[in-house]
Design a protein around this motif. Structure first.
Motif, mmCIF file in Angstrom:
data_model
loop_
_atom_site.group_PDB
_atom_site.id
_atom_site.type_symbol
_atom_site.label_atom_id
_atom_site.label_comp_id
_atom_site.label_asym_id
_atom_site.label_seq_id
_atom_site.Cartn_x
_atom_site.Cartn_y
_atom_site.Cartn_z
ATOM 1 N N PRO A 1 0.618 -1.529 -0.114
ATOM 2 C CA PRO A 1 0.113 -0.355 -0.396
ATOM 3 C C PRO A 1 0.871 1.554 -0.222
ATOM 4 C CG PRO A 1 -0.871 -1.695 1.669
ATOM 5 C CD PRO A 1 0.513 -1.859 1.174
ATOM 6 N N GLN A 2 0.367 2.232 -1.365
ATOM 7 C CA GLN A 2 1.045 2.990 -0.738
ATOM 8 C C GLN A 2 0.304 4.574 0.035
ATOM 9 O OE1 GLN A 2 4.693 3.527 -2.571
ATOM 10 N NE2 GLN A 2 3.920 1.013 -2.243
ATOM 11 N N SER A 3 -0.948 4.282 0.109
ATOM 12 C CA SER A 3 -1.781 5.351 0.116
ATOM 13 C C SER A 3 -2.574 4.713 2.328
ATOM 14 C CB SER A 3 -2.929 5.918 -0.348
ATOM 15 O OG SER A 3 -3.706 6.866 0.108
ATOM 16 N N TYR B 1 -14.138 7.997 -0.110
ATOM 17 C CA TYR B 1 -14.354 7.580 -1.179
ATOM 18 C C TYR B 1 -13.239 8.692 -1.976
ATOM 19 C CZ TYR B 1 -17.804 4.031 -2.221
ATOM 20 O OH TYR B 1 -18.481 3.057 -1.843
ATOM 21 N N GLU B 2 -13.044 10.047 -0.537
ATOM 22 C CA GLU B 2 -11.953 11.016 -1.960
ATOM 23 C C GLU B 2 -11.320 10.774 -0.807
ATOM 24 O OE1 GLU B 2 -11.757 15.539 -0.142
ATOM 25 O OE2 GLU B 2 -13.356 14.910 -0.047
ATOM 26 N N LEU B 3 -10.650 10.163 -0.618
ATOM 27 C CA LEU B 3 -9.096 9.174 -0.150
ATOM 28 C C LEU B 3 -8.761 8.900 -0.799
ATOM 29 C CD1 LEU B 3 -9.084 9.793 4.063
ATOM 30 C CD2 LEU B 3 -8.026 11.268 1.944
ATOM 31 N N ASP B 4 -9.683 7.829 -1.403
ATOM 32 C CA ASP B 4 -9.384 6.527 -2.346
ATOM 33 C C ASP B 4 -8.171 6.066 -1.447
ATOM 34 O OD1 ASP B 4 -9.889 4.876 -4.324
ATOM 35 O OD2 ASP B 4 -8.608 6.480 -5.543
ATOM 36 N N SER B 5 -7.780 5.105 -0.345
ATOM 37 C CA SER B 5 -6.623 4.776 -0.015
ATOM 38 C C SER B 5 -6.626 3.332 -0.637
ATOM 39 C CB SER B 5 -6.788 4.841 1.468
ATOM 40 O OG SER B 5 -6.802 5.987 2.410
ATOM 41 N N SER C 1 2.681 7.974 3.613
ATOM 42 C CA SER C 1 2.121 7.602 2.989
ATOM 43 C C SER C 1 0.769 7.624 3.775
ATOM 44 C CB SER C 1 2.061 5.957 3.216
ATOM 45 O OG SER C 1 2.209 5.198 4.176
ATOM 46 N N ILE C 2 0.553 8.280 5.078
ATOM 47 C CA ILE C 2 -0.396 8.242 5.901
ATOM 48 C C ILE C 2 -1.527 9.458 5.606
ATOM 49 C CG2 ILE C 2 -1.101 8.712 8.436
ATOM 50 C CD1 ILE C 2 1.289 7.454 9.549
ATOM 51 N N ASN C 3 -3.064 9.229 5.003
ATOM 52 C CA ASN C 3 -3.079 10.177 4.520
ATOM 53 C C ASN C 3 -4.362 10.835 5.202
ATOM 54 O OD1 ASN C 3 -5.632 8.241 4.598
ATOM 55 N ND2 ASN C 3 -4.740 8.042 2.746
ATOM 56 N N ALA C 4 -4.571 10.473 6.969
ATOM 57 C CA ALA C 4 -5.898 10.917 7.551
ATOM 58 C C ALA C 4 -5.457 9.534 9.370
ATOM 59 C CB ALA C 4 -6.959 10.102 7.586
ATOM 60 N N MET C 5 -5.647 10.335 10.114
ATOM 61 C CA MET C 5 -5.757 9.607 12.003
ATOM 62 C C MET C 5 -6.135 10.953 12.580
ATOM 63 S SD MET C 5 -1.234 11.498 12.862
ATOM 64 C CE MET C 5 -1.060 10.354 11.574
ATOM 65 N N ILE D 1 -13.198 0.326 -1.905
ATOM 66 C CA ILE D 1 -12.314 1.391 -2.198
ATOM 67 C C ILE D 1 -11.279 0.456 -1.094
ATOM 68 C CG2 ILE D 1 -11.233 3.420 -0.367
ATOM 69 C CD1 ILE D 1 -13.914 4.231 0.490
ATOM 70 N N ALA D 2 -10.630 0.319 -0.408
ATOM 71 C CA ALA D 2 -9.838 -0.440 -0.423
ATOM 72 C C ALA D 2 -9.898 -1.712 1.684
ATOM 73 C CB ALA D 2 -8.358 0.389 0.392
#
Length: 410
Positions: free
Chosen positions: A75-77, A140-144, A97-101, A172-173
């Motif tokens: 995983p890259q996102s 959906y927007e983050l598309d992780s 690679s983290i996009n949220a927390m 999504i994932a």
């Protein structure tokens, strides 16, 4: 809200769910832990399982409650909620690679105090999506590529159903995380049959397999095992150990909460190895004996417990100052009589919701706070400053070695 026309090709996403727990929701009373001060172990009997296949054929990883998940690429996102998962990604060289927390500004301010001592290791998490509770639209927007979060925990959030969990996974994932091992909390009823409790480092081992970073995990585990050996070899006899209490003071009033030192779960991964007497155990009553281990306190109860050492959560962030807390305690008509206050043994702690990197630092700081004769004096924490500098011969682990492991240089 996106519908079925947003379904993504699982080959492009790089994963395929291949088995595991029944996905279901539920409600869980309570908060996320001690992440925000104003709001309110490692003894595991479970076994982890994982199987990897050659990289070109993909690989599978497995951990309750998500079960077995197959990936065809790393995983890259990465979506996260709680900081123990974020710390794991960081420790494995995937922090970017983290996009949220949850509460990214708070987490960055705290982690930076420790990472200051790891050359070349830093975080830039300010401004990320604050992900508790998450919304489907944002996912959906983050598309992780992976949701490094416990689906049972997400299923406990208001507005999330079993169908929502499945939809996110399919469109999504996958989900891959474990949260209720924190204090061996009971998961929502619909997840209970498939839930397992892991130690902090067992979760970390599985996350390492997710990122195909087993070598980094093994190297960091060696450092941690060395720290634990040093601790075990140097502990005084039980009769010579102090009593201690871990507390979190409200930022708005005289409310406070107490937490278990010796309970199972990763929240106590930095205090349990020391075997200190939990001063709150006798005064807290049956409520404290239940899994979960946090109670509401007042100054009278804290005086009745009368700890030799008081460990305070919160002041390593911008929300509180340890100097103000010490002044309040020393001037309070009741609190000033607590042994820890009288003897000047009121110390700062970081967070219970730790990952492997903070666990190493917090084992070291707790050793010095509880047993200065055995591990060296704790120099004290200065408000707003990083984790204090320690002479090399008084450090319980090699900072450069850890920094090199995280950076992939060792």
């Amino acid at each position: 809200m996106a519908g079925n026309d947003n379904r993504l090709d699982t080959n492009r996403r790089g994963y395929l769910k291949s088995g595991g727990a029944v996905i279901a929701g539920g409600l869980l009373a309570g908060c996320l832990g001690d992440s925000i001060p104003a709001s309110k172990p490692e003894n595991s009997t479970s076994e982890t399982t994982s199987e990897t296949t050659p990289q070109e054929q993909g690989y599978t990883v497995s951990m309750a409650p998500a079960g077995e998940v197959a990936f065809d690429s790393v995983p890259q996102s990465v979506f996260t909620i709680l900081s123990h998962h974020a710390d794991m990604a960081l420790a494995l060289g995937h922090g970017e690679s983290i996009n949220a927390m949850h509460a990214p500004g708070y987490i960055q301010s705290l982690w930076s105090k420790f990472l200051h001592h790891l050359d070349g290791v830093s975080v830039d998490w300010n401004g990320l999506y604050s992900s508790w509770p998450p919304t489907k639209e944002k996912l959906y927007e983050l598309d992780s590529d992976v949701h490094l979060a416990d689906p049972a925990k997400v299923g406990s959030a208001e507005g999330w159903s079993a169908g929502d969990i499945e939809e996110v996974e399919s469109n999504i994932a996958p989900w891959f995380g474990n949260t209720f091992s924190d204090t061996h909390q009971k998961p929502p009823a619909a997840w209970a049959d498939d839930y397992e409790y892991y130690t902090l480092w067992e979760i970390f081992a599985n996350v390492a397999q997710l990122f195909q970073e087993e070598a980094r995990y093994e190297a960091l585990a060696d450092v941690r095992n060395s720290v634990l050996t040093t601790i075990e070899d140097s502990l005084p006899s039980e009769t010579e150990r102090p009593s201690a209490a871990m507390v979190l003071f409200s930022t708005s009033d005289e409310s406070m909460w107490g937490y278990k030192l010796n309970a199972p779960g990763y929240y106590a991964a930095h205090t349990r190895p020391f075997g200190a007497t939990d001063a709150l155990a006798e005064v807290a009553g049956a409520e404290y004996g239940e899994t979960g281990g946090n109670i509401t306190l007042d100054y009278e109860m804290l005086l009745e417990a009368d700890p030799d050492v008081l460990l305070v959560l919160g002041p390593m962030t911008e929300y509180q100052n340890i100097s103000d807390i010490r002044a309040t305690l020393s001037e309070h008509r009741v609190a000033k009589n607590i042994t820890a206050v009288e003897e000047g043994r009121v110390y700062v702690q970081g967070t219970r919701n730790q990952g492997p990197l903070l666990n190493l630092f917090q084992l070291e700081m707790t050793a010095k706070q509880l047993y200065p004769a055995q591990f060296g004096e704790w120099p004290g924490y200065v408000d707003g400053e990083p984790y204090p500098e320690l002479p090399t011969d008084e450090q319980l682990f090699d900072r450069q070695r850890v920094a090199d492991i995280v950076s992939g240089e060792r």
